[in-house]
Design a protein around this motif. Sequence first.
Motif, PDB file in Angstrom:
ATOM      1  N   GLN A 145      39.532  39.746  35.089  1.00  0.00           N
ATOM      2  CA  GLN A 145      38.699  39.880  33.896  1.00  0.00           C
ATOM      3  C   GLN A 145      39.134  38.834  32.879  1.00  0.00           C
ATOM      4  N   ILE A 146      38.162  38.070  32.382  1.00  0.00           N
ATOM      5  CA  ILE A 146      38.417  37.019  31.409  1.00  0.00           C
ATOM      6  C   ILE A 146      38.080  37.562  30.026  1.00  0.00           C
ATOM      7  N   THR A 147      38.976  37.336  29.062  1.00  0.00           N
ATOM      8  CA  THR A 147      38.729  37.798  27.699  1.00  0.00           C
ATOM      9  C   THR A 147      38.602  36.643  26.715  1.00  0.00           C
ATOM     10  N   ASP A 148      38.906  35.421  27.141  1.00  0.00           N
ATOM     11  CA  ASP A 148      38.807  34.256  26.261  1.00  0.00           C
ATOM     12  C   ASP A 148      37.327  33.929  26.047  1.00  0.00           C
ATOM     13  N   PRO A 149      36.826  34.079  24.807  1.00  0.00           N
ATOM     14  CA  PRO A 149      35.402  33.866  24.562  1.00  0.00           C
ATOM     15  C   PRO A 149      34.935  32.449  24.894  1.00  0.00           C
ATOM     16  N   ALA A 150      35.783  31.456  24.702  1.00  0.00           N
ATOM     17  CA  ALA A 150      35.393  30.068  24.994  1.00  0.00           C
ATOM     18  C   ALA A 150      35.179  29.878  26.494  1.00  0.00           C
ATOM     19  N   VAL A 151      36.045  30.459  27.308  1.00  0.00           N
ATOM     20  CA  VAL A 151      35.916  30.337  28.762  1.00  0.00           C
ATOM     21  C   VAL A 151      34.676  31.092  29.241  1.00  0.00           C
ATOM     22  N   ILE A 152      34.439  32.262  28.689  1.00  0.00           N
ATOM     23  CA  ILE A 152      33.247  33.039  29.059  1.00  0.00           C
ATOM     24  C   ILE A 152      31.983  32.276  28.672  1.00  0.00           C
ATOM     25  N   ALA A 153      31.989  31.641  27.500  1.00  0.00           N
ATOM     26  CA  ALA A 153      30.820  30.885  27.052  1.00  0.00           C
ATOM     27  C   ALA A 153      30.516  29.724  27.994  1.00  0.00           C
ATOM     28  N   VAL A 154      31.541  29.062  28.486  1.00  0.00           N
ATOM     29  CA  VAL A 154      31.340  27.911  29.376  1.00  0.00           C
ATOM     30  C   VAL A 154      30.901  28.362  30.765  1.00  0.00           C
ATOM     31  N   SER A 155      31.591  29.381  31.309  1.00  0.00           N
ATOM     32  CA  SER A 155      31.314  29.794  32.694  1.00  0.00           C
ATOM     33  C   SER A 155      30.140  30.758  32.807  1.00  0.00           C
ATOM     34  N   GLY A 156      29.900  31.535  31.750  1.00  0.00           N
ATOM     35  CA  GLY A 156      28.868  32.566  31.811  1.00  0.00           C
ATOM     36  C   GLY A 156      29.319  33.815  32.538  1.00  0.00           C
ATOM     37  N   ASP A 157      30.602  33.868  32.924  1.00  0.00           N
ATOM     38  CA  ASP A 157      31.119  34.996  33.699  1.00  0.00           C
ATOM     39  C   ASP A 157      32.286  35.661  32.976  1.00  0.00           C
ATOM     40  N   THR A 158      32.321  36.990  33.011  1.00  0.00           N
ATOM     41  CA  THR A 158      33.441  37.735  32.433  1.00  0.00           C
ATOM     42  C   THR A 158      34.546  37.995  33.451  1.00  0.00           C
ATOM     43  N   HIS A 159      34.257  37.732  34.724  1.00  0.00           N
ATOM     44  CA  HIS A 159      35.248  37.896  35.785  1.00  0.00           C
ATOM     45  C   HIS A 159      35.270  36.624  36.623  1.00  0.00           C
ATOM     46  N   HIS A 160      36.463  36.083  36.820  1.00  0.00           N
ATOM     47  CA  HIS A 160      36.628  34.869  37.617  1.00  0.00           C
ATOM     48  C   HIS A 160      37.490  35.184  38.830  1.00  0.00           C
ATOM     49  N   PRO A 161      37.260  34.466  39.928  1.00  0.00           N
ATOM     50  CA  PRO A 161      38.124  34.658  41.096  1.00  0.00           C
ATOM     51  C   PRO A 161      39.525  34.113  40.816  1.00  0.00           C
ATOM     52  N   ILE A 162      40.503  34.714  41.468  1.00  0.00           N
ATOM     53  CA  ILE A 162      41.893  34.261  41.367  1.00  0.00           C
ATOM     54  C   ILE A 162      42.519  34.394  42.757  1.00  0.00           C
ATOM     55  N   LEU A 163      43.316  33.392  43.136  1.00  0.00           N
ATOM     56  CA  LEU A 163      43.984  33.428  44.443  1.00  0.00           C
ATOM     57  C   LEU A 163      45.239  34.278  44.371  1.00  0.00           C
ATOM     58  N   ARG A 164      45.421  35.092  45.378  1.00  0.00           N
ATOM     59  CA  ARG A 164      46.648  35.885  45.552  1.00  0.00           C
ATOM     60  C   ARG A 164      47.232  35.535  46.913  1.00  0.00           C
ATOM     61  N   ALA A 165      48.498  35.194  46.936  1.00  0.00           N
ATOM     62  CA  ALA A 165      49.168  34.825  48.186  1.00  0.00           C
ATOM     63  C   ALA A 165      49.317  36.040  49.080  1.00  0.00           C
ATOM     64  N   THR A 166      49.023  35.844  50.372  1.00  0.00           N
ATOM     65  CA  THR A 166      49.236  36.900  51.357  1.00  0.00           C
ATOM     66  C   THR A 166      50.298  36.488  52.364  1.00  0.00           C
ATOM     67  N   GLY A 167      50.491  35.179  52.525  1.00  0.00           N
ATOM     68  CA  GLY A 167      51.413  34.681  53.546  1.00  0.00           C
ATOM     69  C   GLY A 167      50.843  34.746  54.949  1.00  0.00           C
ATOM     70  N   ASN A 168      49.647  35.277  55.107  1.00  0.00           N
ATOM     71  CA  ASN A 168      49.006  35.402  56.409  1.00  0.00           C
ATOM     72  C   ASN A 168      48.078  34.201  56.623  1.00  0.00           C
ATOM     73  N   PRO A 169      48.386  33.310  57.579  1.00  0.00           N
ATOM     74  CA  PRO A 169      47.546  32.128  57.785  1.00  0.00           C
ATOM     75  C   PRO A 169      46.114  32.458  58.202  1.00  0.00           C
ATOM     76  N   ALA A 170      45.870  33.681  58.645  1.00  0.00           N
ATOM     77  CA  ALA A 170      44.504  34.082  59.006  1.00  0.00           C
ATOM     78  C   ALA A 170      43.644  34.341  57.767  1.00  0.00           C
ATOM     79  N   ASP A 171      44.287  34.567  56.617  1.00  0.00           N
ATOM     80  CA  ASP A 171      43.549  34.757  55.363  1.00  0.00           C
ATOM     81  C   ASP A 171      43.195  33.384  54.807  1.00  0.00           C
ATOM     82  N   THR A 172      41.899  33.096  54.712  1.00  0.00           N
ATOM     83  CA  THR A 172      41.470  31.793  54.200  1.00  0.00           C
ATOM     84  C   THR A 172      40.448  31.973  53.091  1.00  0.00           C
TER      85      THR A 172
END
Length: 113
Positions: free
Chosen positions: A40-67
């Motif tokens: 969830q994004i709360t920075d109003p400037a970022v929301i204004a530019v992207s138009g989205d209140t939620h952005h994807p974020i990468l989380r490490a799994t260590g599993n090479p099958a996860d792409t």
Amino acid sequence: MPLLFSYGTLRYPAVQQATFGRELVTRPDSIAGFRLELLQITDPAVIAVSGDTHHPILRATGNPADTVDGAVLDLTDDDLLRADEYEVDDYKRVEAPLASGATAWVYVGAGES
């Protein structure tokens, strides 16, 4: 020139225009050992530019099958600093290998390595 792997809003033409002053040439690629979550994004400037209140974020799994699919952006050093300014504090930039064999900067969750 630095490479940046984007899996989210930095691929949007409007975000590229607002962040870099132009649309960037991109090429498809992917990264292994990660999965996507939504932040969830709360920075109003970022929301204004992207138009989205939620952005994807990468989380490490260590599993090479996860792409995660995304795109490689060719940036200047100044562009990379602008990308850092655009990303909120929950992200940090690290270098990682991509499926293509290239090494690129990528934004991951701030608690990731």
